[in-house]
Motif scaffolding. Structure first.
Motif, PDB file in Angstrom:
ATOM      1  N   LEU A  55       0.826  -1.209   0.000  1.00  0.00           N
ATOM      2  CA  LEU A  55       0.000   0.000   0.000  1.00  0.00           C
ATOM      3  C   LEU A  55       0.862   1.262   0.000  1.00  0.00           C
ATOM      4  CD1 LEU A  55      -2.904  -0.985   2.406  1.00  0.00           C
ATOM      5  CD2 LEU A  55      -2.984  -0.777  -0.081  1.00  0.00           C
ATOM      6  N   THR A  56       1.939   1.234   0.759  1.00  0.00           N
ATOM      7  CA  THR A  56       2.846   2.386   0.799  1.00  0.00           C
ATOM      8  C   THR A  56       3.457   2.622  -0.580  1.00  0.00           C
ATOM      9  OG1 THR A  56       3.323   2.004   3.122  1.00  0.00           O
ATOM     10  CG2 THR A  56       4.891   3.359   1.918  1.00  0.00           C
ATOM     11  N   ASP A  57       3.847   1.535  -1.260  1.00  0.00           N
ATOM     12  CA  ASP A  57       4.396   1.660  -2.616  1.00  0.00           C
ATOM     13  C   ASP A  57       3.374   2.285  -3.562  1.00  0.00           C
ATOM     14  OD1 ASP A  57       6.734   0.530  -1.692  1.00  0.00           O
ATOM     15  OD2 ASP A  57       6.371  -1.448  -2.611  1.00  0.00           O
ATOM     16  N   MET A  58       2.126   1.841  -3.442  1.00  0.00           N
ATOM     17  CA  MET A  58       1.067   2.388  -4.299  1.00  0.00           C
ATOM     18  C   MET A  58       0.804   3.862  -3.966  1.00  0.00           C
ATOM     19  SD  MET A  58      -1.651  -0.751  -4.619  1.00  0.00           S
ATOM     20  CE  MET A  58      -2.640  -0.002  -5.911  1.00  0.00           C
ATOM     21  N   GLN A  59       0.829   4.208  -2.688  1.00  0.00           N
ATOM     22  CA  GLN A  59       0.623   5.601  -2.285  1.00  0.00           C
ATOM     23  C   GLN A  59       1.746   6.487  -2.823  1.00  0.00           C
ATOM     24  OE1 GLN A  59       0.385   5.010   1.951  1.00  0.00           O
ATOM     25  NE2 GLN A  59      -1.863   4.991   1.951  1.00  0.00           N
ATOM     26  N   ASN A  60       2.965   5.973  -2.755  1.00  0.00           N
ATOM     27  CA  ASN A  60       4.105   6.736  -3.285  1.00  0.00           C
ATOM     28  C   ASN A  60       3.985   6.919  -4.798  1.00  0.00           C
ATOM     29  OD1 ASN A  60       5.235   7.038  -0.758  1.00  0.00           O
ATOM     30  ND2 ASN A  60       6.545   5.245  -0.958  1.00  0.00           N
ATOM     31  N   GLU A  61       3.543   5.880  -5.483  1.00  0.00           N
ATOM     32  CA  GLU A  61       3.341   5.978  -6.932  1.00  0.00           C
ATOM     33  C   GLU A  61       2.268   7.016  -7.243  1.00  0.00           C
ATOM     34  OE1 GLU A  61       1.892   3.216 -10.723  1.00  0.00           O
ATOM     35  OE2 GLU A  61       2.197   2.276  -8.758  1.00  0.00           O
ATOM     36  N   LEU A  62       1.194   7.007  -6.482  1.00  0.00           N
ATOM     37  CA  LEU A  62       0.119   7.985  -6.673  1.00  0.00           C
ATOM     38  C   LEU A  62       0.632   9.401  -6.417  1.00  0.00           C
ATOM     39  CD1 LEU A  62      -2.883   8.644  -7.146  1.00  0.00           C
ATOM     40  CD2 LEU A  62      -3.248   8.259  -4.702  1.00  0.00           C
ATOM     41  N   LYS A  63       1.375   9.569  -5.379  1.00  0.00           N
ATOM     42  CA  LYS A  63       1.921  10.885  -5.036  1.00  0.00           C
ATOM     43  C   LYS A  63       2.850  11.374  -6.150  1.00  0.00           C
ATOM     44  CE  LYS A  63       4.686  13.235  -1.530  1.00  0.00           C
ATOM     45  NZ  LYS A  63       5.535  13.069  -0.365  1.00  0.00           N
ATOM     46  N   LYS A  68       3.865  14.956 -10.655  1.00  0.00           N
ATOM     47  CA  LYS A  68       4.259  15.078 -12.069  1.00  0.00           C
ATOM     48  C   LYS A  68       3.141  15.760 -12.861  1.00  0.00           C
ATOM     49  CE  LYS A  68       5.854  12.312 -15.963  1.00  0.00           C
ATOM     50  NZ  LYS A  68       6.064  10.959 -16.493  1.00  0.00           N
ATOM     51  N   TYR A  69       1.922  15.384 -12.583  1.00  0.00           N
ATOM     52  CA  TYR A  69       0.761  15.977 -13.244  1.00  0.00           C
ATOM     53  C   TYR A  69       0.725  17.485 -12.978  1.00  0.00           C
ATOM     54  CZ  TYR A  69      -4.172  17.372 -13.661  1.00  0.00           C
ATOM     55  OH  TYR A  69      -5.337  18.038 -13.955  1.00  0.00           O
ATOM     56  N   GLN A  70       0.934  17.876 -11.710  1.00  0.00           N
ATOM     57  CA  GLN A  70       0.895  19.300 -11.366  1.00  0.00           C
ATOM     58  C   GLN A  70       1.993  20.091 -12.080  1.00  0.00           C
ATOM     59  OE1 GLN A  70       0.939  19.114  -7.027  1.00  0.00           O
ATOM     60  NE2 GLN A  70      -1.172  19.880  -7.009  1.00  0.00           N
ATOM     61  N   LYS A  71       3.156  19.480 -12.260  1.00  0.00           N
ATOM     62  CA  LYS A  71       4.268  20.169 -12.917  1.00  0.00           C
ATOM     63  C   LYS A  71       4.062  20.265 -14.429  1.00  0.00           C
ATOM     64  CE  LYS A  71       7.777  18.860  -9.550  1.00  0.00           C
ATOM     65  NZ  LYS A  71       8.929  17.987  -9.273  1.00  0.00           N
ATOM     66  N   GLU A  72       3.494  19.223 -15.033  1.00  0.00           N
ATOM     67  CA  GLU A  72       3.392  19.164 -16.488  1.00  0.00           C
ATOM     68  C   GLU A  72       2.163  19.874 -17.048  1.00  0.00           C
ATOM     69  OE1 GLU A  72       3.561  15.040 -17.533  1.00  0.00           O
ATOM     70  OE2 GLU A  72       5.699  14.891 -17.095  1.00  0.00           O
ATOM     71  N   VAL A  73       1.104  19.916 -16.281  1.00  0.00           N
ATOM     72  CA  VAL A  73      -0.143  20.475 -16.807  1.00  0.00           C
ATOM     73  C   VAL A  73      -0.178  21.985 -16.591  1.00  0.00           C
ATOM     74  CG1 VAL A  73      -2.655  20.479 -16.552  1.00  0.00           C
ATOM     75  CG2 VAL A  73      -1.398  18.333 -16.494  1.00  0.00           C
ATOM     76  N   ASN A  74      -0.505  22.678 -17.675  1.00  0.00           N
ATOM     77  CA  ASN A  74      -0.689  24.128 -17.613  1.00  0.00           C
ATOM     78  C   ASN A  74      -1.768  24.516 -18.612  1.00  0.00           C
ATOM     79  OD1 ASN A  74       0.598  24.301 -20.163  1.00  0.00           O
ATOM     80  ND2 ASN A  74       2.599  24.323 -19.149  1.00  0.00           N
ATOM     81  N   GLU A  83      -7.137  15.256 -19.439  1.00  0.00           N
ATOM     82  CA  GLU A  83      -8.152  14.261 -19.094  1.00  0.00           C
ATOM     83  C   GLU A  83      -7.533  12.881 -18.888  1.00  0.00           C
ATOM     84  OE1 GLU A  83     -11.903  13.167 -21.432  1.00  0.00           O
ATOM     85  OE2 GLU A  83     -11.949  15.359 -21.302  1.00  0.00           O
ATOM     86  N   ARG A  84      -6.626  12.491 -19.772  1.00  0.00           N
ATOM     87  CA  ARG A  84      -5.971  11.185 -19.685  1.00  0.00           C
ATOM     88  C   ARG A  84      -5.150  11.079 -18.391  1.00  0.00           C
ATOM     89  NH1 ARG A  84      -0.993   9.894 -21.405  1.00  0.00           N
ATOM     90  NH2 ARG A  84      -0.892  11.702 -22.758  1.00  0.00           N
ATOM     91  N   LYS A  85      -4.407  12.140 -18.064  1.00  0.00           N
ATOM     92  CA  LYS A  85      -3.584  12.127 -16.848  1.00  0.00           C
ATOM     93  C   LYS A  85      -4.465  12.086 -15.593  1.00  0.00           C
ATOM     94  CE  LYS A  85       0.574  14.217 -18.738  1.00  0.00           C
ATOM     95  NZ  LYS A  85       1.548  13.201 -18.483  1.00  0.00           N
ATOM     96  N   GLN A  86      -5.566  12.823 -15.625  1.00  0.00           N
ATOM     97  CA  GLN A  86      -6.498  12.786 -14.492  1.00  0.00           C
ATOM     98  C   GLN A  86      -7.106  11.393 -14.337  1.00  0.00           C
ATOM     99  OE1 GLN A  86      -9.217  15.973 -15.491  1.00  0.00           O
ATOM    100  NE2 GLN A  86      -8.057  17.476 -14.282  1.00  0.00           N
ATOM    101  N   GLN A  87      -7.420  10.778 -15.475  1.00  0.00           N
ATOM    102  CA  GLN A  87      -7.986   9.428 -15.438  1.00  0.00           C
ATOM    103  C   GLN A  87      -6.971   8.429 -14.877  1.00  0.00           C
ATOM    104  OE1 GLN A  87     -11.237   8.678 -16.021  1.00  0.00           O
ATOM    105  NE2 GLN A  87     -10.668   6.700 -15.175  1.00  0.00           N
ATOM    106  N   GLU A  88      -5.712   8.577 -15.227  1.00  0.00           N
ATOM    107  CA  GLU A  88      -4.656   7.707 -14.694  1.00  0.00           C
ATOM    108  C   GLU A  88      -4.574   7.835 -13.170  1.00  0.00           C
ATOM    109  OE1 GLU A  88      -0.925   8.629 -16.535  1.00  0.00           O
ATOM    110  OE2 GLU A  88      -1.596   7.995 -18.521  1.00  0.00           O
ATOM    111  N   ILE A  89      -4.644   9.070 -12.693  1.00  0.00           N
ATOM    112  CA  ILE A  89      -4.588   9.312 -11.251  1.00  0.00           C
ATOM    113  C   ILE A  89      -5.822   8.727 -10.567  1.00  0.00           C
ATOM    114  CG2 ILE A  89      -4.660  11.126  -9.479  1.00  0.00           C
ATOM    115  CD1 ILE A  89      -2.838  12.791 -11.384  1.00  0.00           C
ATOM    116  N   ASP A  91      -7.685   6.259 -11.639  1.00  0.00           N
ATOM    117  CA  ASP A  91      -7.577   4.797 -11.695  1.00  0.00           C
ATOM    118  C   ASP A  91      -6.644   4.280 -10.606  1.00  0.00           C
ATOM    119  OD1 ASP A  91      -9.293   4.777 -13.846  1.00  0.00           O
ATOM    120  OD2 ASP A  91      -7.717   4.456 -15.355  1.00  0.00           O
ATOM    121  N   LEU A  92      -5.539   4.963 -10.426  1.00  0.00           N
ATOM    122  CA  LEU A  92      -4.577   4.551  -9.402  1.00  0.00           C
ATOM    123  C   LEU A  92      -5.179   4.697  -8.003  1.00  0.00           C
ATOM    124  CD1 LEU A  92      -1.782   3.418  -8.974  1.00  0.00           C
ATOM    125  CD2 LEU A  92      -0.875   5.735  -8.995  1.00  0.00           C
ATOM    126  N   GLN A  93      -5.958   5.750  -7.775  1.00  0.00           N
ATOM    127  CA  GLN A  93      -6.628   5.928  -6.477  1.00  0.00           C
ATOM    128  C   GLN A  93      -7.611   4.780  -6.227  1.00  0.00           C
ATOM    129  OE1 GLN A  93      -8.191   9.940  -7.032  1.00  0.00           O
ATOM    130  NE2 GLN A  93      -6.862  10.695  -5.385  1.00  0.00           N
TER     131      GLN A  93
END
Length: 188
Positions: A55-63, A68-74, A83-89, A91-93
């Motif tokens: 679970l910790t590994d998955m939480q770290n991956e999500l974080k 990365k999403y916050q840095k790349e999206v503008n 939309e695709r990046k939000q969907q990935e996040i 899905d991971l949640q």
């Protein structure tokens, strides 16, 4: 004549209460002293730590994905990419939540599978000791106190050692159980 019989019954009734035998024991001490319990507990701790690590590994991956999403999206990022990046996040949640629920269920099932035979063995032994000793009541001290029942230990026999002897628990097992309990308390 009837008065004499009634008086005799009233006098003997309290005495019959004294003839009843009461006993108490420490379920926690018995349980912690059993080598089977300590082994099962260690196995469960290993399983729990693995689930926790997953679970910790998955939480770290999500974080990491979210940062990365916050840095790349503008403003200039195409809506389909956002939309695709939000969907990935998302899905991971969802996977994280499902994994947490699955791990909790699997751990509870494993705990039940490992502990139930040990608990049943203790219950059967307690019943044997109660029957052999002719005890009217044989109560666990901690459970009784939690239920608001207090045991007068001066008129109740402590049969913890008898139960341990019947289970084949040695002095070394008792010492190991106390050490394990102290270590577990120290880890909390």
């Amino acid at each position: 004549m009837t008065k004499k019989i009634l008086m005799l019954v009233l006098l003997l009734a309290p005495m019959s209460l004294f003839a009843q035998k009461f006993a108490h024991f420490s379920y926690a001490d018995v349980m912690q002293s059993l080598p089977d319990y300590r082994k099962a507990n260690e196995e469960l701790q290993t399983i729990y730590k693995q689930y926790e690590k997953d679970l910790t590994d998955m939480q770290n991956e999500l974080k990491t994905k979210y940062e990365k999403y916050q840095k790349e999206v503008n403003e200039s990022t195409p809506p389909q990419v956002v939309e695709r990046k939000q969907q990935e996040i998302n899905d991971l949640q969802q996977r994280l939540q499902q994994a947490d629920e699955a791990n909790t269920k699997a751990f509870q099932e494993e705990q039940q599978k490992k502990m139930q035979p040990i608990i049943q063995r203790i219950i059967n032994t307690v019943k044997e000791v109660a029957k052999e000793g002719g005890y009217v009541y044989l109560l666990d001290v901690a459970s009784s106190q939690n239920a608001g029942v207090f045991i007068n230990e001066s008129i109740s026999e402590d049969v913890t050692k008898k139960i341990m002897n019947k289970l084949g628990i040695t002095e070394a097992d008792i010492a190991a159980g106390k050490a394990a309990a102290a270590a577990a308390q120290g880890n909390q």
